[in-house]
Design an enzyme around this catalytic site. Structure first.
Site, PDB file in Angstrom:
ATOM      1  NE  ARG A 143      11.700  64.280  42.226  1.00 55.05           N
ATOM      2  CZ  ARG A 143      11.846  65.476  42.812  1.00 55.05           C
ATOM      3  NH1 ARG A 143      12.202  65.580  44.088  1.00 55.05           N
ATOM      4  NH2 ARG A 143      11.634  66.586  42.132  1.00 55.05           N
ATOM      5  N   GLY A 144      15.211  65.167  40.612  1.00 53.00           N
ATOM      6  CA  GLY A 144      15.371  66.619  40.525  1.00 53.00           C
ATOM      7  C   GLY A 144      16.746  66.911  39.936  1.00 53.00           C
ATOM      8  CB  ALA A 145      17.793  69.082  37.143  1.00 51.91           C
TER       9      ALA A 145
ATOM     10  NE  ARG B 126      14.568  60.188  35.846  1.00 52.28           N
ATOM     11  CZ  ARG B 126      13.769  61.071  36.455  1.00 52.28           C
ATOM     12  NH1 ARG B 126      14.120  61.601  37.616  1.00 52.28           N
ATOM     13  NH2 ARG B 126      12.630  61.434  35.910  1.00 52.28           N
TER      14      ARG B 126
ATOM     15  CD  GLN C  86       7.543  63.495  40.609  1.00 49.19           C
ATOM     16  OE1 GLN C  86       6.346  63.526  40.344  1.00 49.19           O
ATOM     17  NE2 GLN C  86       8.428  62.989  39.770  1.00 49.19           N
TER      18      GLN C  86
ATOM     19  CG  ASP D  99      14.133  68.036  34.774  1.00 47.98           C
ATOM     20  OD1 ASP D  99      13.026  68.517  35.056  1.00 47.98           O
ATOM     21  OD2 ASP D  99      14.715  67.195  35.478  1.00 47.98           O
TER      22      ASP D  99
ATOM     23  CG  ASN E  69      10.167  71.598  35.128  1.00 49.86           C
ATOM     24  OD1 ASN E  69      11.131  71.112  35.743  1.00 49.86           O
ATOM     25  ND2 ASN E  69       9.085  72.013  35.751  1.00 49.86           N
ATOM     26  CE  LYS E  70       8.474  65.118  36.633  1.00 49.42           C
ATOM     27  NZ  LYS E  70       8.902  63.811  36.029  1.00 49.42           N
TER      28      LYS E  70
HETATM   29  O1  MRU Z   1      11.178  63.283  37.472  1.00 46.27           O
HETATM   30  P1  MRU Z   1      11.748  64.236  38.479  1.00 46.27           P
HETATM   31  O2  MRU Z   1      11.055  64.199  39.783  1.00 46.27           O
HETATM   32  O3  MRU Z   1      13.251  64.092  38.585  1.00 46.27           O
HETATM   33  O4  MRU Z   1      11.477  65.665  37.838  1.00 46.27           O
HETATM   34  C1  MRU Z   1      11.942  66.809  38.515  1.00 46.27           C
HETATM   35  C2  MRU Z   1      11.533  68.072  37.865  1.00 46.27           C
HETATM   36  O5  MRU Z   1      10.930  68.093  36.827  1.00 46.27           O
HETATM   37  C3  MRU Z   1      11.986  69.338  38.531  1.00 46.27           C
HETATM   38  O6  MRU Z   1      11.073  70.358  38.295  1.00 46.27           O
HETATM   39  C4  MRU Z   1      13.346  69.766  37.955  1.00 46.27           C
HETATM   40  O7  MRU Z   1      14.259  68.713  37.975  1.00 46.27           O
HETATM   41  C5  MRU Z   1      13.908  70.911  38.680  1.00 46.27           C
HETATM   42  S1  MRU Z   1      14.464  70.486  40.281  1.00 46.27           S
HETATM   43  C6  MRU Z   1      15.119  71.858  41.004  1.00 46.27           C
END
Ligand code: MRU
Length: 355
Positions: free
Chosen positions: A46-48, A89, A194, A235, A253-254
């Site tokens: 996970r994470g962009a 996703r 997270q 993201d 973002n999240k």
């Molecule tokens: O749902 P996730 O855990 O994939 O969400 C991740 C985030 O929102 C992060 O802040 C974002 O991807 C940046 S990661 C460097």
């Protein structure tokens, strides 16, 4: 180990299984495209930026698992598999972008063997490039922080959200490397936690003084003057907010990020977004971006125990939209930018992220 790598011995994708953190730190091997798609869906990876690497490796995996008789059949099947990976996703632009970048190799290669090699080589280069970009983001971002300051962060934008080092947490790690001791307040980040499960784990591993708070406490912490800066990842960053969000663009973002940005604005706490240029989507407006909606079970249950009536209606968006007007700095591998962002300054003369 990096968050996600190509395992040369097993000829497959290997990743830290983030669903098991913090109780277990184990490696999951995605042997098939279906394994990889499922891993993305359940947030094993996970994470962009890490999703970008997963997408890139996904094309290589598709190429290596395909036994078509002709190059045309092979290329069609790989593209179909790649589409499934890209669509696992919807919100982080890095996933679909890096899939496309690696798919370009299919146009260049003339044989199946050459395509298999070229896609893997390209995917590995993308993963290496991510680490280099995060290092640069960290160095630029660290100039915004001073010794003894406290950063609040949301979700996990650390080493585990990238191939390595991280974006928002990379800024903290780089500040430490430069001799500034910066503490972190980590928001829990409901519903998948997270922040508590992943961010605090990696911060403690990096010897960063860390305080975990429930998401609801971020306003009080800012009101009490405990926060010198909020630093988050992204993201997807769009440069045009469309009708709903205004001209300056939007940071996706999240879920919860927007609320923290509003409170930070109210208390004059600098709000910093740290993200590689590969997270910028200059061709979409905010209303074209799909905010992922996740399974109601993530709210109706907590770790398998009932948390709500099983038939209650649930709205579970995974991301939100922070208008750029609330952002004080955007840090990319190219430097520190103050919104409104100038497309050429942020992305270079091409006005596009470099692959
Ligand atoms: O749902 P996730 O855990 O994939 O969400 C991740 C985030 O929102 C992060 O802040 C974002 O991807 C940046 S990661 C460097």
């Amino acid at each position: 180990m990096r968050t996600i790598v190509w395992d040369d011995d097993r000829d497959c994708v290997a990743m830290v299984d983030q669903t098991l953190l913090p109780a277990e730190y184990t490696t999951y091997h995605a042997e098939t495209v279906a394994d990889l798609v499922e891993s993305i869906e359940v947030l094993r990876v996970r994470g962009a930026p890490a999703l970008g690497a997963a997408g890139a490796y996904g094309v290589a995996l598709a190429a290596r698992r395909n036994d078509a008789a002709s190059y045309d059949e092979f290329a069609t099947a790989v593209r179909d598999d790649a589409e499934r990976v890209a669509e696992a996703r919807p919100t982080a632009v890095n996933l679909a972008r890096e899939v496309e970048v690696v798919l370009d190799e299919l146009d260049e290669a003339e044989t199946i063997a050459a395509a298999r090699d070229a896609t893997l080589e390209r995917a590995k280069a993308i993963a290496d490039e991510d680490v280099a970009r995060n290092r640069a983001i960290g160095e630029h971002g660290a100039t915004l922080l001073e010794d003894g300051q406290t950063v609040m962060t949301h979700c996990n934008a650390g080493a585990l959200a990238t191939v390595d080092w991280g974006t928002a947490l990379g800024v903290v790690y780089s500040a430490h490397e430069a001799g500034s001791s910066v503490d972190v307040i980590a928001n829990e980040t409901r519903p998948l936690n997270q922040g508590s499960r992943i961010t605090t784990t990696e911060l403690l591993e990096h010897d960063v003084e860390t305080t975990l708070i429930p998401d609801n406490a971020s306003g009080l912490c800012m009101q009490e003057g405990r926060v010198d800066a909020v630093v988050v990842g992204a993201d997807r960053i769009v440069l045009d907010g469309g009708e709903a969000f205004g001209e300056q663009g939007v940071v996706f973002n999240k879920i919860g990020t927007y609320k923290h940005a509003v409170v930070a604005d109210r208390h004059d706490v600098p709000f910093v977004v740290a993200a590689p240029t590969s997270t910028i989507d200059p061709d979409s407006t905010a209303d074209e971006v799909e905010i992922e909606r996740r399974d109601p079970a993530e709210l109706r249950e907590i770790y398998g125990s009932q948390n709500a009536p099983t038939d209650v209606d649930v709205y579970n968006p995974a991301f939100d939209a922070t208008p750029m007007e609330l952002v004080d700095y955007v840090v990319t591998e190219r430097g520190v930018f103050e919104p409104p962002l100038d497309r050429a300054a942020v992305l270079g003369d091409e006005g596009q992220p470099t692959p």
